[in-house]
Design an enzyme around this catalytic site. Structure first.
Site, short mmCIF file in Angstrom:
data_model
loop_
_atom_site.label_atom_id
_atom_site.label_comp_id
_atom_site.label_asym_id
_atom_site.label_seq_id
_atom_site.Cartn_x
_atom_site.Cartn_y
_atom_site.Cartn_z
N ASP A 1 37.69 -28.65 32.40
CA ASP A 1 36.89 -29.73 33.00
C ASP A 1 36.07 -29.27 34.18
O ASP A 1 36.34 -28.25 34.80
CB ASP A 1 37.81 -30.84 33.50
N GLU B 1 48.07 -20.94 28.39
CA GLU B 1 47.08 -21.24 29.43
C GLU B 1 45.70 -21.42 28.81
O GLU B 1 45.41 -20.90 27.72
CB GLU B 1 47.02 -20.07 30.43
N ASP B 2 44.85 -22.14 29.50
CA ASP B 2 43.48 -22.32 29.02
C ASP B 2 42.59 -21.15 29.41
O ASP B 2 41.92 -20.55 28.58
CB ASP B 2 42.89 -23.64 29.57
N LYS C 1 46.16 -29.64 33.11
CA LYS C 1 45.76 -30.34 31.90
C LYS C 1 44.98 -29.45 30.95
O LYS C 1 44.85 -29.73 29.77
CB LYS C 1 44.84 -31.53 32.26
N GLY C 2 44.41 -28.38 31.50
CA GLY C 2 43.39 -27.60 30.77
C GLY C 2 43.77 -27.08 29.40
O GLY C 2 42.91 -26.91 28.54
N ASP D 1 41.27 -16.81 35.56
CA ASP D 1 40.11 -16.41 36.37
C ASP D 1 40.57 -15.34 37.36
O ASP D 1 40.47 -14.14 37.11
CB ASP D 1 39.56 -17.66 37.06
N PHE E 1 31.09 -21.06 35.47
CA PHE E 1 32.10 -22.10 35.29
C PHE E 1 32.01 -22.66 33.87
O PHE E 1 30.94 -23.01 33.38
CB PHE E 1 31.90 -23.22 36.31
N LYS F 1 38.42 -14.47 32.18
CA LYS F 1 37.17 -14.08 32.86
C LYS F 1 37.25 -12.59 33.19
O LYS F 1 38.31 -11.98 33.09
CB LYS F 1 36.98 -14.94 34.10
N ARG G 1 36.33 -32.47 29.14
CA ARG G 1 37.54 -31.96 28.49
C ARG G 1 37.54 -32.24 26.99
O ARG G 1 38.17 -31.54 26.21
CB ARG G 1 38.79 -32.62 29.09
P1 IMP Z 1 43.11 -18.64 38.39
O1 IMP Z 1 44.34 -18.98 39.14
O2 IMP Z 1 41.98 -18.27 39.30
O3 IMP Z 1 43.31 -17.61 37.31
O4 IMP Z 1 42.59 -19.97 37.73
C1 IMP Z 1 43.21 -20.49 36.65
C2 IMP Z 1 43.06 -21.99 36.52
O5 IMP Z 1 41.86 -22.49 37.11
C3 IMP Z 1 42.96 -22.30 35.05
O6 IMP Z 1 44.22 -22.62 34.57
C4 IMP Z 1 41.98 -23.46 35.01
O7 IMP Z 1 42.70 -24.65 35.05
C5 IMP Z 1 41.13 -23.30 36.24
N1 IMP Z 1 39.83 -22.64 35.93
C6 IMP Z 1 39.48 -21.36 36.18
N2 IMP Z 1 38.23 -21.10 35.78
C7 IMP Z 1 37.77 -22.26 35.24
C8 IMP Z 1 36.52 -22.62 34.62
O8 IMP Z 1 35.57 -21.83 34.46
N3 IMP Z 1 36.44 -23.91 34.19
C9 IMP Z 1 37.45 -24.81 34.32
N4 IMP Z 1 38.63 -24.50 34.88
C10 IMP Z 1 38.79 -23.24 35.34
MG MG Z 2 44.89 -24.10 33.54
#
Ligand code: IMP
Ligand code: MG
Length: 179
Positions: free
Chosen positions: A160, A98-99, A42-43, A102, A153, A130, A166
């Site tokens: 969220d 993508e939002d 949803k992000g 990380d 975070f 990040k 959100r």
């Molecule tokens: P990754 O797979 O670790 O890169 O994480 C990516 C997904 O985790 C993103 O699409 C977000 O939905 C969620 N996410 C990662 N970091 C945060 C944060 O700081 N706040 C909220 N959602 C996050």
């Molecule tokens: Mg996401």
């Protein structure tokens, strides 16, 4: 009720300016082309809807969803596709929206998933990334709105914590009160 303290990291004005800059780039890149913009739910919903409304090329909208964080701050390592796209993306220009990136696991997973369907091109954009050091897997983010230095975070503008925050028009950092 839990008392979660937040502070603004990226203002609404900064976000909107960045979205326009990115839209201009994509308007040049996809000029006279048909583009399928895929939002990762949803992000990315806020970023996605602001971005596509500033695009002047031909745009078809589609969405997918993944799960890895669930209700927690500490994500699991396994990324699951919980909703696939509706449109046939083979032979099409794709913009994956993508939002936040990380560890890069979600984007890495989605890139392989969509590349297997033989799109004409696959471009990735994330509003936030990040720090590189915490990305455990390589993933290619073609365009990033904001590279944040801190690995705290973040919430707001689609992001969220347990489905809260959100709706905020800005990005905030959670300072305290997390489970
Ligand atoms: P990754 O797979 O670790 O890169 O994480 C990516 C997904 O985790 C993103 O699409 C977000 O939905 C969620 N996410 C990662 N970091 C945060 C944060 O700081 N706040 C909220 N959602 C996050
Ligand atoms: Mg996401």
């Amino acid at each position: 009720m839990i008392d979660i303290k937040t502070s603004i990291l990226i203002t609404e004005e900064q976000i909107q300016k960045k979205v326009q800059e990115l839209a201009q780039i994509f308007n040049k890149k996809f000029e006279n082309k048909k583009l399928i913009a895929i939002g990762v739910l949803k992000g990315s919903f806020s970023f996605y809807s602001d971005l596509i409304r500033s695009l002047s090329c031909q745009v078809l909208c589609d969405f997918c969803a993944t799960s890895s964080y669930g209700q927690k701050v500490q994500p699991s390592k396994e990324v699951k596709l919980t909703m696939d796209t509706y449109l046939n993306i083979s032979g099409q220009h794709i913009l994956l929206v993508e939002d936040i990136v990380d560890r890069g696991l979600t984007l890495n997973f989605l890139q392989s998933h969509f590349k297997n369907r033989n799109p004409l091109s696959l471009t990735t954009v994330s509003l936030i990334a990040k720090p590189d050091s915490i990305r455990q897997k390589n993933c290619q983010i073609d365009y990033v709105g904001f590279e944040v230095k801190q690995s705290s975070f973040l919430v707001g503008y689609g992001l969220d914590y347990q489905e809260q925050f959100r709706h905020l028009p800005y990005i905030a950092e959670i300072n305290s009160g997390l489970n």
